[in-house]
Design a protein around this motif. Structure first.
Motif, PDB file in Angstrom:
ATOM      1  N   UNK A 175       0.702  -1.285  -0.154  1.00 20.30           N
ATOM      2  CA  UNK A 175      -0.020   0.038   0.228  1.00 20.30           C
ATOM      3  C   UNK A 175       0.877   1.427  -0.055  1.00 20.30           C
ATOM      4  N   UNK A 176       1.947   1.355   0.566  1.00 15.32           N
ATOM      5  CA  UNK A 176       2.814   2.526   0.741  1.00 15.32           C
ATOM      6  C   UNK A 176       3.388   2.778  -0.842  1.00 15.32           C
ATOM      7  N   UNK A 177       3.636   2.254  -1.527  1.00 19.85           N
ATOM      8  CA  UNK A 177       3.853   2.620  -2.854  1.00 19.85           C
ATOM      9  C   UNK A 177       2.760   3.358  -3.611  1.00 19.85           C
ATOM     10  N   UNK A 178       1.762   2.930  -3.264  1.00 20.48           N
ATOM     11  CA  UNK A 178       0.258   3.435  -3.846  1.00 20.48           C
ATOM     12  C   UNK A 178       0.298   5.048  -3.251  1.00 20.48           C
ATOM     13  N   UNK A 179       0.488   5.206  -2.292  1.00 22.50           N
ATOM     14  CA  UNK A 179       0.492   6.542  -1.436  1.00 22.50           C
ATOM     15  C   UNK A 179       1.463   7.385  -2.353  1.00 22.50           C
ATOM     16  N   UNK A 180       2.634   6.973  -2.421  1.00 22.41           N
ATOM     17  CA  UNK A 180       3.716   7.812  -3.190  1.00 22.41           C
ATOM     18  C   UNK A 180       3.146   8.392  -4.431  1.00 22.41           C
ATOM     19  N   UNK A 181       2.174   7.687  -5.454  1.00 20.31           N
ATOM     20  CA  UNK A 181       1.885   8.074  -6.223  1.00 20.31           C
ATOM     21  C   UNK A 181       0.596   8.999  -6.456  1.00 20.31           C
TER      22      UNK A 181
END
Length: 146
Positions: free
Chosen positions: A28-34
């Motif tokens: 989930x953390x990479x999704x928040x970065x985008x």
């Protein structure tokens, strides 16, 4: 292989819900970065669409003015030739004045965003010059002013 032993030891010490939470966060953390760049792109696309709509509304009113001004040129030529009446010319001038008033309202609404203030002043000044033509004008004067 020695360096991999410590993380696996930590993972083995965790219970299943804790492992699931850690793995879920890894996905989930990479999704928040985008999220920020994608959100910015969507907002920019929305602004572009609204600016395009404003431009279309402005051009629609301008097209009406220019179309009737084109008709005015031919009716003035017909008036000089005696094929049209002064009443027809006045009726068309009245229509152009209404169209120009509508364009002015649209310009007040969207002119700042579209940066059309100078061009609108030019159109208005041009129409005042063309409107002042009389039935005594010749074809060259009518063509030059239109």
């Amino acid at each position: 292989m020695k360096y991999l032993r410590y993380p696996f030891t930590l993972l083995n010490a965790l219970k299943y819900p804790q492992k699931f939470t850690i793995i879920s966060l890894l996905f989930v953390l990479p999704l928040f970065s985008f999220y920020a760049p994608v959100s910015d792109m969507i907002i920019r696309a929305d602004r572009y669409g609204s600016r395009e709509l404003e431009g279309t509304l402005y051009l629609r009113d301008l097209q009406s003015v220019l179309y009737n001004a084109y008709r005015h040129q031919f009716i003035m030529g017909d008036l000089v030739d005696g094929e049209a009446s002064l009443d027809q010319v006045e009726q068309l001038r009245s229509q152009i004045d209404k169209d120009l008033q509508k364009l002015e309202e649209t310009n007040l609404k969207y002119g700042a965003a579209l940066q059309t203030a100078a061009q609108f002043k030019d159109v208005k000044a041009w129409w005042q010059r063309v409107r002042s033509l009389t039935h005594m004008a010749n074809h060259n004067e009518i063509a030059d002013d239109h």
